[in-house]
Design a protein around this motif. Structure first.
Motif, PDB file in Angstrom:
ATOM      1  N   GLU A 104     -19.759 -50.761  -3.037  1.00  0.00           N
ATOM      2  CA  GLU A 104     -18.499 -50.821  -2.456  1.00  0.00           C
ATOM      3  C   GLU A 104     -17.440 -50.903  -3.707  1.00  0.00           C
ATOM      4  O   GLU A 104     -18.056 -51.425  -4.897  1.00  0.00           O
ATOM      5  N   THR A 105     -16.120 -50.257  -3.489  1.00  0.00           N
ATOM      6  CA  THR A 105     -15.516 -50.432  -4.769  1.00  0.00           C
ATOM      7  C   THR A 105     -14.668 -51.623  -4.998  1.00  0.00           C
ATOM      8  O   THR A 105     -14.285 -51.979  -6.467  1.00  0.00           O
ATOM      9  N   LEU A 106     -13.974 -52.256  -3.970  1.00  0.00           N
ATOM     10  CA  LEU A 106     -13.260 -53.334  -4.069  1.00  0.00           C
ATOM     11  C   LEU A 106     -13.773 -54.773  -3.771  1.00  0.00           C
ATOM     12  O   LEU A 106     -14.786 -54.911  -3.084  1.00  0.00           O
ATOM     13  N   PRO A 107     -13.331 -55.727  -4.562  1.00  0.00           N
ATOM     14  CA  PRO A 107     -13.715 -56.974  -4.232  1.00  0.00           C
ATOM     15  C   PRO A 107     -13.164 -57.882  -2.883  1.00  0.00           C
ATOM     16  O   PRO A 107     -12.141 -57.067  -2.096  1.00  0.00           O
ATOM     17  N   HIS A 108     -13.837 -58.679  -2.500  1.00  0.00           N
ATOM     18  CA  HIS A 108     -13.432 -59.586  -1.444  1.00  0.00           C
ATOM     19  C   HIS A 108     -13.358 -60.871  -1.393  1.00  0.00           C
ATOM     20  O   HIS A 108     -14.255 -61.584  -1.547  1.00  0.00           O
ATOM     21  N   PRO A 109     -12.189 -61.524  -1.493  1.00  0.00           N
ATOM     22  CA  PRO A 109     -12.143 -62.987  -1.681  1.00  0.00           C
ATOM     23  C   PRO A 109     -12.691 -63.752  -0.586  1.00  0.00           C
ATOM     24  O   PRO A 109     -13.121 -64.763  -0.740  1.00  0.00           O
ATOM     25  N   SER A 110     -12.636 -63.214   0.503  1.00  0.00           N
ATOM     26  CA  SER A 110     -13.073 -63.714   1.800  1.00  0.00           C
ATOM     27  C   SER A 110     -13.167 -62.682   2.915  1.00  0.00           C
ATOM     28  O   SER A 110     -12.332 -61.869   2.883  1.00  0.00           O
ATOM     29  N   GLY A 111     -14.189 -63.065   3.734  1.00  0.00           N
ATOM     30  CA  GLY A 111     -14.227 -62.184   5.050  1.00  0.00           C
ATOM     31  C   GLY A 111     -14.507 -60.642   4.954  1.00  0.00           C
ATOM     32  O   GLY A 111     -14.831 -60.174   3.702  1.00  0.00           O
ATOM     33  N   ASP A 112     -14.135 -59.907   5.691  1.00  0.00           N
ATOM     34  CA  ASP A 112     -14.291 -58.444   5.672  1.00  0.00           C
ATOM     35  C   ASP A 112     -13.192 -57.600   4.989  1.00  0.00           C
ATOM     36  O   ASP A 112     -13.313 -56.375   4.751  1.00  0.00           O
TER      37      ASP A 112
ATOM     38  N   ALA B  36     -29.261 -54.903   0.659  1.00  0.00           N
ATOM     39  CA  ALA B  36     -27.894 -54.950   0.421  1.00  0.00           C
ATOM     40  C   ALA B  36     -27.734 -56.380   0.354  1.00  0.00           C
ATOM     41  O   ALA B  36     -28.050 -57.364   0.870  1.00  0.00           O
ATOM     42  N   TYR B  37     -26.541 -56.921  -0.599  1.00  0.00           N
ATOM     43  CA  TYR B  37     -25.985 -58.189  -0.816  1.00  0.00           C
ATOM     44  C   TYR B  37     -24.659 -58.029  -1.311  1.00  0.00           C
ATOM     45  O   TYR B  37     -24.263 -56.823  -1.837  1.00  0.00           O
ATOM     46  N   THR B  38     -23.880 -59.034  -1.484  1.00  0.00           N
ATOM     47  CA  THR B  38     -22.624 -59.112  -1.984  1.00  0.00           C
ATOM     48  C   THR B  38     -22.566 -59.698  -3.572  1.00  0.00           C
ATOM     49  O   THR B  38     -23.417 -60.595  -3.633  1.00  0.00           O
ATOM     50  N   ASN B  39     -21.700 -59.208  -4.358  1.00  0.00           N
ATOM     51  CA  ASN B  39     -21.934 -59.771  -5.535  1.00  0.00           C
ATOM     52  C   ASN B  39     -20.914 -61.022  -5.571  1.00  0.00           C
ATOM     53  O   ASN B  39     -20.308 -61.285  -4.723  1.00  0.00           O
ATOM     54  N   ARG B  40     -20.668 -61.512  -7.025  1.00  0.00           N
ATOM     55  CA  ARG B  40     -19.920 -62.866  -7.026  1.00  0.00           C
ATOM     56  C   ARG B  40     -18.584 -62.713  -6.492  1.00  0.00           C
ATOM     57  O   ARG B  40     -17.707 -63.704  -6.401  1.00  0.00           O
ATOM     58  N   TYR B  41     -18.090 -61.395  -6.474  1.00  0.00           N
ATOM     59  CA  TYR B  41     -16.766 -61.217  -6.263  1.00  0.00           C
ATOM     60  C   TYR B  41     -16.612 -60.471  -4.698  1.00  0.00           C
ATOM     61  O   TYR B  41     -15.455 -60.230  -4.230  1.00  0.00           O
ATOM     62  N   GLY B  42     -17.793 -60.535  -3.951  1.00  0.00           N
ATOM     63  CA  GLY B  42     -17.751 -60.411  -2.642  1.00  0.00           C
ATOM     64  C   GLY B  42     -17.909 -58.845  -2.165  1.00  0.00           C
ATOM     65  O   GLY B  42     -17.817 -58.627  -0.998  1.00  0.00           O
ATOM     66  N   ALA B  43     -17.953 -57.973  -3.326  1.00  0.00           N
ATOM     67  CA  ALA B  43     -18.274 -56.452  -3.150  1.00  0.00           C
ATOM     68  C   ALA B  43     -19.576 -56.241  -2.482  1.00  0.00           C
ATOM     69  O   ALA B  43     -20.745 -56.887  -3.110  1.00  0.00           O
TER      70      ALA B  43
ATOM     71  N   LYS C 144     -21.447 -63.981  -1.241  1.00  0.00           N
ATOM     72  CA  LYS C 144     -20.256 -64.594  -1.010  1.00  0.00           C
ATOM     73  C   LYS C 144     -19.226 -63.494  -0.089  1.00  0.00           C
ATOM     74  O   LYS C 144     -19.544 -62.289  -0.349  1.00  0.00           O
ATOM     75  N   ALA C 145     -18.527 -63.922   0.600  1.00  0.00           N
ATOM     76  CA  ALA C 145     -17.407 -63.272   1.439  1.00  0.00           C
ATOM     77  C   ALA C 145     -18.123 -61.985   2.189  1.00  0.00           C
ATOM     78  O   ALA C 145     -17.849 -61.032   2.288  1.00  0.00           O
ATOM     79  N   ARG C 146     -19.531 -62.190   2.915  1.00  0.00           N
ATOM     80  CA  ARG C 146     -20.191 -61.266   3.491  1.00  0.00           C
ATOM     81  C   ARG C 146     -19.530 -60.947   4.723  1.00  0.00           C
ATOM     82  O   ARG C 146     -19.462 -59.696   5.018  1.00  0.00           O
TER      83      ARG C 146
END
Length: 536
Positions: free
Chosen positions: A197-205, A121-128, A256-258
């Motif tokens: 995940e469906t949605l992006p995360h600008p920061s945090g959870d 598991a990892y987050t993409n450039r948009y935090g998803a 990012k935004a993990r």
């Protein structure tokens, strides 16, 4: 490929090239005749071969029990993953539709017996949060076809799924087949599909986006990665996945935004991947031992990425390879043919219908029933552009194949009986040629003393010392031009059985298969625009 190789492909018939004459056009029944209609009806029926054909899902008594067991395990594990990350919602059919993300249940138990696999598991450039799996050979394994010992490090492959909610387990068949032959393979779900995940995360959870904000490049709105059905999810997803694949403890992947999400800092099989620069790349400057594979919108994505990311050594596009002139659902805008490309493309789209209703293949449409389907249809999407650019390419069109050929889906959607097997064989052989360089005569590596000795002999003989010495030409038939193959397919849980595939009967009699690539000595170009005499 050097300029000499490019010119050789572009100028078929030149001294450096050998044109393999296409066979005579087969005298098929005239379009619209009873014989033609009967042949077409059989082709439509064969497009359901994976379900109803001999040894298919409904004809194999081992299939349904395995499906129930695997489906139960998969659903429970997916629910557990979601429960562990409640602020990272996965809003996809894979999470709610039984069997959607099962893959081929007869492959149940592959890990630990025929290869190894680890969930990542990892987050993409948009935090998803992106989820996937990495596959590799078992320690001390032998090639199941040749018996040769497999020794790390191995070349790498990143596999991008198709759109319309394609999920990574649907493609485990190819990842496992490649891992058994000596590759490290990453499969993953793009944002908004499968278990990612469906949605992006600008920061945090907490997820958040403003759909009315100015969209980023290739995005449809200000909510990056939403909707899932856009090329950006697949092009950017491929690049992010490659970034994760090449990561190590010393050069970790930055998620990012993990937030509090449990992610991998690096590829867990990083030691198994061959990181050494390839001294003999097929494309100058492309020295990373990494190939990319994609299906559907993923195929359009890898068609683009191969031209822009210098880490790509070879590309495989599963319905369809997109060239610069491709239009429609798999637009080829911005594509630059750069690395050797294998295209495996289908006769039908998501649905199967008579030839005069088959339209462009991906989408149904009305054609003239008095005319046969356009034999050049599949060549035109990308192969012709690669050949024109002088870059090695091959096009394979399995008979009775559908757009779903490359996804393992139980009991519901059409696919031919052996299209997937034929695809696996060609993918293995293409990557063996262009990433492993198996059976290819490469320039020899000589010591300084040997080089000086050869130079003295050359001067005495009046020869140039600049030409690179090459190994002897490989013996035997070129694997890419073979007409008979053996494939190991799962027939029960824990049991793989060999099947013999005869090439010509398994290729389309409507649309041409073709190839144009250097031979194994690198001194000639082999080409055929119509492998089985369809009429190109």
């Amino acid at each position: 490929m050097g300029s000499l190789g490019r010119k050789a492909v572009a100028l078929a018939g030149a001294a450096l090239s050998i044109a393999i004459a296409a066979p005579a056009v087969a005298a098929g029944p005239p379009p619209g005749s009873p014989e033609f209609l009967a042949r077409d009806l059989q082709n439509v029926t064969d497009a359901y071969g994976r379900i109803i054909g001999q040894g298919g899902q409904l004809q194999n008594p081992n299939y349904l029990p395995a499906l129930v067991a695997e489906g139960t395990d998969v659903n429970l594990s997916q629910l557990a993953e979601q429960a562990a990350t409640p602020t990272r919602p996965v809003l996809t059919p894979a999470m709610v539709v039984p069997g959607w993300n099962v893959g081929n249940p007869l492959r149940r138990g592959w890990a630990g017996k025929r290869g190894i696999r680890q969930r990542v598991a990892y987050t993409n450039r948009y935090g998803a949060l992106i989820r996937g799996d990495v596959f590799a050979p078992l320690p001390g394994a032998k090639d199941p076809y040749t018996g040769a010992a497999l020794e790390p490090p191995y070349p790498g492959v990143v596999l991008t799924t198709g759109s319309v909610q394609g999920s990574e387990r649907m493609y485990w068949w190819l990842a496992q087949d490649l891992a058994e032959r000596g590759y490290v393979v990453l499969t993953y779900d793009v944002q908004g599909q499968g278990t990612s995940e469906t949605l992006p995360h600008p920061s945090g959870d907490l997820p958040f986006c403003n759909p009315f904000a100015p969209p980023e490049e290739e995005e449809m709105n200000g909510c990056p990665g939403v909707p899932f059905q856009q090329i950006a999810n697949f092009t950017k997803g491929t690049v992010d996945a490659m970034d994760f694949f090449v990561s190590t403890p010393d050069a970790p992947y930055v998620s990012k935004a993990r937030g509090s999400a449990d992610v991998n800092a690096f590829n867990p099989y990083w030691r198994l991947w061959d990181r050494s620069p390839d001294p003999h790349p097929a494309t100058p400057g492309r020295t990373t031992r990494l190939a990319i594979v994609g299906h559907s919108l993923g195929a359009a994505a890898v068609s683009r990425v191969q031209g822009t990311d210098d880490r790509v050594a070879a590309v495989v596009a599963l319905d369809k390879l997109s060239g610069p002139g491709a239009s429609g659902p798999l637009d080829g805008k911005g594509v630059k043919p750069t690395v050797p490309a294998l295209a495996v493309q289908s006769e039908y789209g998501f649905t199967v219908q008579p030839y005069f209703l088959n339209g462009s293949g991906l989408l149904p449409g009305l054609n003239d029933p008095s005319k046969a389907p356009d034999p050049r249809r599949e060549r035109a999407t990308g192969f012709d552009a690669w050949q024109k650019a002088g870059v090695d390419a091959m096009l394979v069109v399995p008979r009775a194949s559908t757009h779903l050929e490359y996804t393992d889906i139980p009991l519901a959607l059409p696919a031919s009986r052996y299209g997937q097997a034929l695809t696996s064989v060609y993918v293995q052989r293409w990557l063996d040629r262009y990433v492993k360089h198996e059976g290819v005569a490469l320039p020899t590596v000589a010591t300084k003393k040997a080089k000086k000795r050869a130079a003295r002999k050359a001067r005495k003989a009046g020869r140039s010392t600049k030409a690179k010495r090459r190994q002897a030409a490989p013996a035997g038939e070129d694997p890419l031009l073979a007409t008979s193959f053996t494939y190991l397919e799962p027939t029960a849980v824990g049991r793989w059985s060999p099947v013999t595939l005869q090439r010509d009967p398994l290729l389309s009699f409507y649309h041409c298969s073709a190839y144009a690539f250097r031979d194994r000595t690198g001194s000639q170009v082999l080409q055929s625009g119509d492998v089985t005499g369809v009429g190109c």
